[in-house]
Design a protein around this motif. Sequence first.
Motif, PDB file in Angstrom:
ATOM      1  N   LEU A  55      31.510  -0.347  -5.403  1.00 28.21           N
ATOM      2  CA  LEU A  55      32.310  -0.082  -6.607  1.00 28.21           C
ATOM      3  C   LEU A  55      32.101  -1.171  -7.654  1.00 28.21           C
ATOM      4  O   LEU A  55      32.012  -0.882  -8.844  1.00 28.21           O
ATOM      5  CB  LEU A  55      33.789  -0.019  -6.248  1.00 28.21           C
ATOM      6  N   LYS A  59      30.809  -0.534 -11.468  1.00 26.11           N
ATOM      7  CA  LYS A  59      31.599  -0.935 -12.634  1.00 26.11           C
ATOM      8  C   LYS A  59      30.865  -1.961 -13.494  1.00 26.11           C
ATOM      9  O   LYS A  59      30.941  -1.918 -14.718  1.00 26.11           O
ATOM     10  CB  LYS A  59      32.945  -1.493 -12.185  1.00 26.11           C
ATOM     11  N   PHE A  62      28.494  -0.631 -16.240  1.00 30.72           N
ATOM     12  CA  PHE A  62      29.008   0.009 -17.439  1.00 30.72           C
ATOM     13  C   PHE A  62      28.780  -0.830 -18.694  1.00 30.72           C
ATOM     14  O   PHE A  62      28.736  -0.302 -19.786  1.00 30.72           O
ATOM     15  CB  PHE A  62      30.495   0.324 -17.296  1.00 30.72           C
ATOM     16  N   ARG A  71      24.094   1.697 -11.780  1.00 33.37           N
ATOM     17  CA  ARG A  71      24.812   2.957 -12.035  1.00 33.37           C
ATOM     18  C   ARG A  71      24.627   3.938 -10.891  1.00 33.37           C
ATOM     19  O   ARG A  71      25.382   4.877 -10.748  1.00 33.37           O
ATOM     20  CB  ARG A  71      24.358   3.583 -13.343  1.00 33.37           C
ATOM     21  N   SER A  94      42.230   1.924  -8.013  1.00 32.65           N
ATOM     22  CA  SER A  94      42.570   2.589  -9.263  1.00 32.65           C
ATOM     23  C   SER A  94      42.263   4.076  -9.116  1.00 32.65           C
ATOM     24  O   SER A  94      41.645   4.506  -8.137  1.00 32.65           O
ATOM     25  CB  SER A  94      41.749   1.992 -10.410  1.00 32.65           C
ATOM     26  N   PHE A  96      40.095   5.625 -10.827  1.00 36.47           N
ATOM     27  CA  PHE A  96      38.633   5.696 -10.854  1.00 36.47           C
ATOM     28  C   PHE A  96      38.055   5.410  -9.470  1.00 36.47           C
ATOM     29  O   PHE A  96      37.203   6.151  -8.976  1.00 36.47           O
ATOM     30  CB  PHE A  96      38.071   4.689 -11.874  1.00 36.47           C
ATOM     31  N   ASP A  97      38.528   4.336  -8.828  1.00 38.83           N
ATOM     32  CA  ASP A  97      38.050   3.970  -7.494  1.00 38.83           C
ATOM     33  C   ASP A  97      38.276   5.114  -6.508  1.00 38.83           C
ATOM     34  O   ASP A  97      37.394   5.468  -5.729  1.00 38.83           O
ATOM     35  CB  ASP A  97      38.778   2.729  -6.969  1.00 38.83           C
ATOM     36  N   GLU A 100      35.892   8.068  -7.146  1.00 36.31           N
ATOM     37  CA  GLU A 100      34.527   7.791  -6.672  1.00 36.31           C
ATOM     38  C   GLU A 100      34.437   7.925  -5.153  1.00 36.31           C
ATOM     39  O   GLU A 100      33.503   8.518  -4.622  1.00 36.31           O
ATOM     40  CB  GLU A 100      34.068   6.397  -7.107  1.00 36.31           C
TER      41      GLU A 100
END
Length: 166
Positions: A55, A59, A62, A71, A94, A96-97, A100
């Motif tokens: 992760l 990140k 980005f 990526r 999060s 997002f985490d 994914e």
Amino acid sequence: VAAYTANLPERYDAGDGLLLLGPPGLGKTMALCAVVNTACPIYRGPVYCVWPDALGDLKASFNGPADDPRRKAVDRLRDAPFLALDELGVKGASDFDHAELFGLLDHRYREQLPTIVAANATPANFAALVGERIADRLRECGPQLVLTGDSQRGRISIAGPDAFPE
């Protein structure tokens, strides 16, 4: 773990994973590496991965150029014949985490690819750490091994020519 690795082709064909739960220092990481090492002579591309590191790479990419290879940090894990994911739920995730992780594990679940996971958790709090949908998929895909006891770090000594220096 020895029983799991005894016939990896059958495990692979069935899409069987393994869920290792327990406190730190009981050998979960060693077990994940043993599965990957056993799979290496049989399959091309088994992968051991520390989930927070994957992760972090994703990140970090980005802020870089569009062709930053980081990526693809999570994408590279999707189709590994055996994937060993370590340190699930090690820190608060999060949205997002979580998305994914769910995307990765859901793909592997649908493709019936063996995923071996380790987490510093108990069966009672595992779902709270990773989410019920993820926990449910991982529990369905193979045996759950719950380790208990005190950390063994620094307690194991090997005598003989392969021993670590004192």
